[in-house]
Design a protein around this motif. Structure first.
Motif, PDB file in Angstrom:
ATOM      1  N   ARG A  25      12.492  -5.519  13.073  1.00 34.72           N
ATOM      2  CA  ARG A  25      11.397  -5.079  12.204  1.00 34.72           C
ATOM      3  C   ARG A  25      10.051  -5.299  12.878  1.00 34.72           C
ATOM      4  NH1 ARG A  25      14.550  -7.455   8.203  1.00 34.72           N
ATOM      5  NH2 ARG A  25      13.344  -9.373   8.338  1.00 34.72           N
ATOM      6  N   GLY A  29       7.629  -0.880  15.368  1.00 35.85           N
ATOM      7  CA  GLY A  29       6.423  -0.087  15.538  1.00 35.85           C
ATOM      8  C   GLY A  29       6.134   0.209  16.994  1.00 35.85           C
ATOM      9  N   ASP A  56       0.086   5.128  12.179  1.00 34.72           N
ATOM     10  CA  ASP A  56       0.825   4.157  11.370  1.00 34.72           C
ATOM     11  C   ASP A  56       2.278   4.240  11.826  1.00 34.72           C
ATOM     12  OD1 ASP A  56       1.828   2.438   9.515  1.00 34.72           O
ATOM     13  OD2 ASP A  56       1.541   3.768   7.795  1.00 34.72           O
ATOM     14  N   SER A  58       4.879   2.782  10.961  1.00 35.98           N
ATOM     15  CA  SER A  58       5.920   2.757   9.936  1.00 35.98           C
ATOM     16  C   SER A  58       6.272   4.170   9.469  1.00 35.98           C
ATOM     17  CB  SER A  58       5.474   1.909   8.746  1.00 35.98           C
ATOM     18  OG  SER A  58       4.355   2.505   8.112  1.00 35.98           O
ATOM     19  N   LYS A  59       5.359   5.124   9.659  1.00 40.50           N
ATOM     20  CA  LYS A  59       5.627   6.519   9.284  1.00 40.50           C
ATOM     21  C   LYS A  59       6.536   7.204  10.299  1.00 40.50           C
ATOM     22  CE  LYS A  59       2.716   6.462   5.842  1.00 40.50           C
ATOM     23  NZ  LYS A  59       3.098   6.538   4.483  1.00 40.50           N
ATOM     24  N   GLY A  65      15.189   2.306   9.863  1.00 44.37           N
ATOM     25  CA  GLY A  65      14.298   1.439  10.618  1.00 44.37           C
ATOM     26  C   GLY A  65      14.194   1.797  12.089  1.00 44.37           C
TER      27      GLY A  65
END
Length: 114
Positions: A25, A29, A56, A58-59, A65
């Motif tokens: 996690r 990114g 971003d 996370s997009k 994930g």
């Protein structure tokens, strides 16, 4: 239940799995940004300097994930060529032999030199 089943149920889960998930996690990114740069290079798009810093990350990740190819394609849409690219039309029109007009052999219009 046997004693072996009770011991197995009482044993806590392997802590390395939770640590591994946390690390994934944390670095997802950075991985997504690197994958976006790689995907852009494969498609032939030059990204501006610092472009991925403003995204971003996370997009760019899918539901699992991991970096999503569909999300990367959406992020790269503004950088793709707008219309079709046409090949150089060598041999069409006045320039049939492919050489510039100034290099062509000139034909004299004087009747005596024809």
């Amino acid at each position: 239940m046997s004693d072996a089943e009770r011991i197995f149920e009482a044993t806590p889960a392997d802590p390395s799995d939770s640590i591994r998930a946390e690390v994934e996690r944390e670095y997802a990114g950075q991985l997504a940004r690197a994958e976006l740069k790689n995907h852009a290079a494969q498609v032939g798009i030059n990204l501006p300097d610092g472009f991925t810093d403003y995204l971003d990350a996370s997009k760019l990740l899918g539901e699992d994930g991991k970096p999503s190819t569909e999300a990367m394609d959406k992020a790269l849409v503004p950088f793709k060529p707008k219309g079709p690219t046409f090949p150089q039309l060598v041999g069409a029109g006045n320039n049939r032999d492919g050489s510039p007009i100034s290099e062509r052999r000139r034909v004299s219009l004087d009747v005596r030199k024809r």
